[in-house]
Design a protein around this motif. Structure first.
Motif, PDB file in Angstrom:
ATOM      1  N   GLY A 142       0.791  -1.225   0.000  1.00 25.31           N
ATOM      2  CA  GLY A 142       0.000   0.000   0.000  1.00 25.31           C
ATOM      3  C   GLY A 142       0.823   1.273   0.000  1.00 25.31           C
ATOM      4  O   GLY A 142       0.295   2.354  -0.192  1.00 25.31           O
ATOM      5  N   PRO A 163       4.532   3.469  -1.216  1.00 24.45           N
ATOM      6  CA  PRO A 163       5.514   3.494  -2.309  1.00 24.45           C
ATOM      7  C   PRO A 163       6.862   2.913  -1.879  1.00 24.45           C
ATOM      8  O   PRO A 163       7.324   3.171  -0.766  1.00 24.45           O
ATOM      9  N   PHE A 219       9.661   3.813  -2.885  1.00 25.80           N
ATOM     10  CA  PHE A 219      10.579   4.940  -2.706  1.00 25.80           C
ATOM     11  C   PHE A 219      10.581   5.425  -1.249  1.00 25.80           C
ATOM     12  O   PHE A 219      11.630   5.684  -0.663  1.00 25.80           O
ATOM     13  N   PHE A 227      12.381   5.404   4.668  1.00 22.76           N
ATOM     14  CA  PHE A 227      11.991   5.051   6.030  1.00 22.76           C
ATOM     15  C   PHE A 227      12.967   4.036   6.622  1.00 22.76           C
ATOM     16  O   PHE A 227      13.507   4.223   7.706  1.00 22.76           O
ATOM     17  N   LEU A 282      21.479   3.056 -14.020  1.00 20.25           N
ATOM     18  CA  LEU A 282      20.869   4.375 -14.143  1.00 20.25           C
ATOM     19  C   LEU A 282      21.715   5.451 -13.467  1.00 20.25           C
ATOM     20  O   LEU A 282      21.720   6.602 -13.894  1.00 20.25           O
ATOM     21  N   TYR A 317      20.634   7.916 -21.622  1.00 16.90           N
ATOM     22  CA  TYR A 317      19.395   7.253 -21.180  1.00 16.90           C
ATOM     23  C   TYR A 317      18.919   6.198 -22.171  1.00 16.90           C
ATOM     24  O   TYR A 317      18.513   5.108 -21.752  1.00 16.90           O
ATOM     25  N   LEU A 350      11.534   4.851 -14.095  1.00 22.62           N
ATOM     26  CA  LEU A 350      12.429   5.883 -13.575  1.00 22.62           C
ATOM     27  C   LEU A 350      13.279   6.500 -14.691  1.00 22.62           C
ATOM     28  O   LEU A 350      13.593   7.692 -14.645  1.00 22.62           O
ATOM     29  N   ILE A 351      13.649   5.694 -15.700  1.00 18.95           N
ATOM     30  CA  ILE A 351      14.435   6.239 -16.816  1.00 18.95           C
ATOM     31  C   ILE A 351      13.639   7.339 -17.507  1.00 18.95           C
ATOM     32  O   ILE A 351      14.171   8.402 -17.821  1.00 18.95           O
ATOM     33  N   LEU A 411      13.540  10.564 -15.452  1.00 24.43           N
ATOM     34  CA  LEU A 411      14.763  11.358 -15.499  1.00 24.43           C
ATOM     35  C   LEU A 411      14.971  11.948 -16.887  1.00 24.43           C
ATOM     36  O   LEU A 411      15.471  13.058 -17.040  1.00 24.43           O
ATOM     37  N   PHE A 412      14.588  11.170 -17.914  1.00 24.27           N
ATOM     38  CA  PHE A 412      14.875  11.559 -19.289  1.00 24.27           C
ATOM     39  C   PHE A 412      13.907  12.626 -19.805  1.00 24.27           C
ATOM     40  O   PHE A 412      14.342  13.646 -20.353  1.00 24.27           O
ATOM     41  N   LEU A 433      14.233  16.526 -18.878  1.00 25.32           N
ATOM     42  CA  LEU A 433      15.457  17.084 -19.457  1.00 25.32           C
ATOM     43  C   LEU A 433      15.328  17.202 -20.973  1.00 25.32           C
ATOM     44  O   LEU A 433      15.648  18.241 -21.567  1.00 25.32           O
ATOM     45  N   LYS A 482       1.440   5.571  -6.055  1.00 26.10           N
ATOM     46  CA  LYS A 482       2.699   5.157  -5.436  1.00 26.10           C
ATOM     47  C   LYS A 482       3.913   5.677  -6.202  1.00 26.10           C
ATOM     48  O   LYS A 482       5.034   5.531  -5.737  1.00 26.10           O
ATOM     49  N   PRO A 515       5.808  10.080  -5.187  1.00 28.16           N
ATOM     50  CA  PRO A 515       6.995  10.599  -4.497  1.00 28.16           C
ATOM     51  C   PRO A 515       8.198  10.761  -5.425  1.00 28.16           C
ATOM     52  O   PRO A 515       9.159  11.432  -5.053  1.00 28.16           O
ATOM     53  N   LEU A 516       8.147  10.176  -6.628  1.00 28.46           N
ATOM     54  CA  LEU A 516       9.274  10.332  -7.553  1.00 28.46           C
ATOM     55  C   LEU A 516       9.390  11.767  -8.068  1.00 28.46           C
ATOM     56  O   LEU A 516      10.390  12.118  -8.691  1.00 28.46           O
ATOM     57  N   PHE A 571      10.129  14.077  -6.341  1.00 27.55           N
ATOM     58  CA  PHE A 571      11.327  14.521  -5.632  1.00 27.55           C
ATOM     59  C   PHE A 571      12.559  14.459  -6.542  1.00 27.55           C
ATOM     60  O   PHE A 571      13.413  15.341  -6.509  1.00 27.55           O
ATOM     61  N   LEU A 572      12.618  13.401  -7.385  1.00 29.75           N
ATOM     62  CA  LEU A 572      13.780  13.213  -8.250  1.00 29.75           C
ATOM     63  C   LEU A 572      13.777  14.184  -9.423  1.00 29.75           C
ATOM     64  O   LEU A 572      14.763  14.309 -10.127  1.00 29.75           O
ATOM     65  N   VAL A 622       8.341  14.540  -0.071  1.00 26.24           N
ATOM     66  CA  VAL A 622       9.581  13.860   0.299  1.00 26.24           C
ATOM     67  C   VAL A 622      10.659  14.907   0.607  1.00 26.24           C
ATOM     68  O   VAL A 622      11.397  14.798   1.596  1.00 26.24           O
ATOM     69  N   LYS A 632      12.401  15.297   4.306  1.00 22.93           N
ATOM     70  CA  LYS A 632      13.845  15.204   4.489  1.00 22.93           C
ATOM     71  C   LYS A 632      14.385  16.464   5.143  1.00 22.93           C
ATOM     72  O   LYS A 632      15.200  16.428   6.059  1.00 22.93           O
ATOM     73  N   PHE A 671       9.084  10.206   7.948  1.00 24.53           N
ATOM     74  CA  PHE A 671       8.820   9.184   6.921  1.00 24.53           C
ATOM     75  C   PHE A 671       7.716   8.238   7.369  1.00 24.53           C
ATOM     76  O   PHE A 671       6.973   7.715   6.531  1.00 24.53           O
ATOM     77  N   LEU A 674       4.712   9.952   6.192  1.00 24.92           N
ATOM     78  CA  LEU A 674       4.489   9.769   4.755  1.00 24.92           C
ATOM     79  C   LEU A 674       3.942   8.377   4.460  1.00 24.92           C
ATOM     80  O   LEU A 674       3.034   8.223   3.631  1.00 24.92           O
ATOM     81  N   TYR A 703       0.356   7.634   2.582  1.00 21.04           N
ATOM     82  CA  TYR A 703       0.164   6.838   1.362  1.00 21.04           C
ATOM     83  C   TYR A 703      -0.688   5.601   1.619  1.00 21.04           C
ATOM     84  O   TYR A 703      -1.488   5.201   0.772  1.00 21.04           O
TER      85      TYR A 703
END
Lengths: 282, 291
Positions: free
Chosen positions: A88, A90, A92, A97, A220, A237, B82-83, B86-87, B90, B211, B214-215, B217-218, B225, B229, B252, B255, B259
């Motif tokens: 439930g 993420p 990430f 945590f 990555l 990439y 995730l690729i 990030l890609f 940019l 879910k 939170p990415l 953040f990247l 997130v 932090k 955390f 968080l 979620y």
């Protein structure tokens, strides 16, 4: 000076493990070969995390799946709670945590001497990616796979179990020789999806809280390094994407072979094919 | 926030906590929850629209469109999301700046990728150099939304493609036999029934989407997130009115609970929706309870 491809392979082939040339390629000298090789080298970490997490998680998931379908509340409820929490939330956030918990552990160094062999152990290892992140991935995949196995267990035909009982098979043999093989066969297509998703999820490790050590990261991590150094995302990439597609295809082939083995007694027309459908997972 | 907060040295425990949790930075944390909700609200319809286009492209009579649709739906199967996260931001940023550079600064004809640098004229920069901070933040957020929409559009395309194949063939043949044009068959018979078959898969994509938030953040967005932090780290008495040790575990945990509640509530809501729209449909769920 720029390296030839063979030189780059020697210098960076195992760079992600800390072997070979320490300094990463910089500036105008970055070649395509170096990018392909270094990003491929990082793939070792993705494979390390995926293979170990799946291998360990498989057994934990089987136990959790059985616990969740138990009649005993003291077995069922902890398993259901574990699955709920890890499915439930993420992955990430789970990394952040668990890292925060592991960092707050007391620092203890211990060593164990077995004859001439001396085994050292340190709780500091938990804050390193190779152990700490592996633990998170094991727990995460255990929860997802447990749900798959739990669903498959409930689909095992009741008649099979009745027949095994009628033959006088004791409970352990009944599970090992009748229930488990059928459970695996029913769960395998979904479990294949889970394996691929987990392999892809290993890319999160070095982008969450776990630090890299001496620039030894995953595929990555290096792709991101090159994209930042060259200000060009259109090369690094896609190389990383190509590596992941290659390994994903190999994974599908491997899991397909296992699926054929699990279905070897089923008539060809009635077999379930392994099809990777991301939408039904996670 | 509260009046007694002005003198932070003489606060009792509960008052201290009330003041601590209402500092300006904590308010940023609460606002960033809205960022997450906004991302979901914008991404979900975009992803469904892209997904529908992808699924329709796969059934196109033109081979080029068909293979584009196949490529779009297949890419998320082999490449980690995730690729893309990030890609895409940019790449989008550079593509936009490149086009603006060519249009706005026609006098500069040199290459933009010089060695290992990306150089465009200052008029082509996005956002423009002197823009206020909120413009930069909004631009970053929009790039993030585009990345999310592309990835989750591909997930949706997979689901919708499967659902379109699941609509009983006889329904379509009957429609054709009644003399409906291909367009009418698609709009009046095929698509309306697609959604009921797609709903379980789309529910799953929604859970994956939650879910994945939170990415953000990247992608350099100051999301929950980031603030967890930032606020959880050790604060010394020299720089903060509210000194504390390493509290990241508590933040955390917060968080995680957020979620868990979000996915749990979503699951209940989606279950109700599925039950509601399944009634009277020619599916297993619809046939239950007799009609």
């Amino acid at each position: 000076m720029a390296m030839t491809c063979m030189e780059a392979l020697g210098a960076y082939g195992l760079r992600s493990l800390g072997m070979g040339q320490r300094a990463l390629p910089k500036g105008d000298e970055i070649t395509l070969c170096e990018q392909v090789i270094l990003i491929g080298s990082g793939l070792i970490w993705n494979l390390y995390f995926a293979v170990l997490a799946l291998a360990i998680g498989f057994f934990i998931a089987t136990a959790l799946g059985l616990m969740k379908s138990s009649d005993q509340p003291w077995l069922r409820q902890p398993a259901a709670g574990f699955v709920f929490i890890f499915r439930g939330s993420p992955l990430f956030i789970q990394f952040f945590f668990v890292y925060a918990v592991l960092v707050s552990l007391p620092k203890i160094d211990a060593s164990l001497t077995l004859g001439s062999l001396e085994l050292g152990f340190s709780t500091r290892w938990f804050t390193k990616a190779w152990l700490g992140a592996l633990i998170v991935l094991v727990l995460n995949t255990s929860a997802y796979a447990a749900e798959i196995f739990y669903g498959a267990l409930r689909s095992v035909p009741h008649g099979d179990v009745e027949a095994a009982k009628a033959y006088g098979l004791p409970p352990v043999a009944r599970f090992r020789r009748v229930v488990w093989p059928t459970l695996l066969r029913l769960a395998w297509p979904a479990y294949t999806n889970e394996a691929i998703f987990l392999f892809h999820a290993t890319t999160l490790v070095f982008f969450s809280s776990f630090p890299t050590w001496r620039q030894s990261g995953d595929a990555l991590y290096y792709a991101n390094y090159f994209a930042e150094k060259t200000f060009n995302p259109f090369v690094a990439y896609p190389i990383a994407a190509g590596w992941f597609i290659l390994v994903t295809l190999i994974l599908i082939a491997l899991f397909g072979t296992v699926n054929a083995y699990l279905n070897r007694h089923i008539a060809p027309g009635e077999r379930r094919r392994v099809r990777y459908r991301p939408q039904f997972m996670r | 926030m509260f009046e007694y907060c002005s003198n932070s040295d003489s606060l009792a425990n509960l008052q201290w906590l009330a003041c601590y949790l209402t500092t300006l930075k904590h308010q940023s944390l609460y606002w960033s929850i809205l960022t997450v909700l906004l991302l979901l609200a914008v991404t979900a319809p975009l992803a469904i629209a892209l997904g529908l286009s992808g699924a329709l492209a796969r059934r196109s009579p033109f081979a080029v469109v068909r293979s584009l649709g196949w490529g779009y739906t297949s890419m998320v199967r082999g490449i980690p999301d995730l690729i893309f996260f990030l890609f895409v931001p940019l790449a989008m940023d550079q593509l936009l700046e490149y086009v603006r550079h060519r249009v706005l600064c026609p006098q500069e004809t040199g290459p933009v990728w010089i060695g290992h640098d990306f150089v465009v004229c200052s008029a082509a920069k996005l956002p423009l150099g002197p823009s206020p901070e909120w413009v930069h933040d909004t631009y970053g957020f929009i790039l993030a939304v585009v990345a999310f929409a592309i990835v989750f559009g591909a997930f949706c395309a997979n689901v919708i493609h499967g659902a379109m194949n699941a609509v009983p063939r006889t329904q379509l043949e009957t429609a054709r036999a009644y003399g409906l044009s291909p367009r009418q068959v698609m709009l009046r018979v095929h698509l309306p029934q697609t959604w009921i078959y797609a709903l379980p898969g789309l529910s799953n994509v929604w859970m994956i989407l939650i879910k994945a938030t939170p990415l953000l953040f990247l992608m350099g967005v100051e999301d929950i997130v980031y603030w967890a932090k930032e606020l959880g780290g050790t604060k010394s008495a020299r720089f903060s009115d509210f000194p504390h040790g390493d509290w990241r575990i508590y933040y955390f945990t917060g968080l995680l609970v957020f979620y868990l509640l979000f996915t749990w509530v979503s699951q209940i809501g989606l279950k109700r929706l599925t039950d509601k729209v399944s009634r009277g449909q020619a599916t297993m769920a619809g046939g239950k309870g007799g009609a």
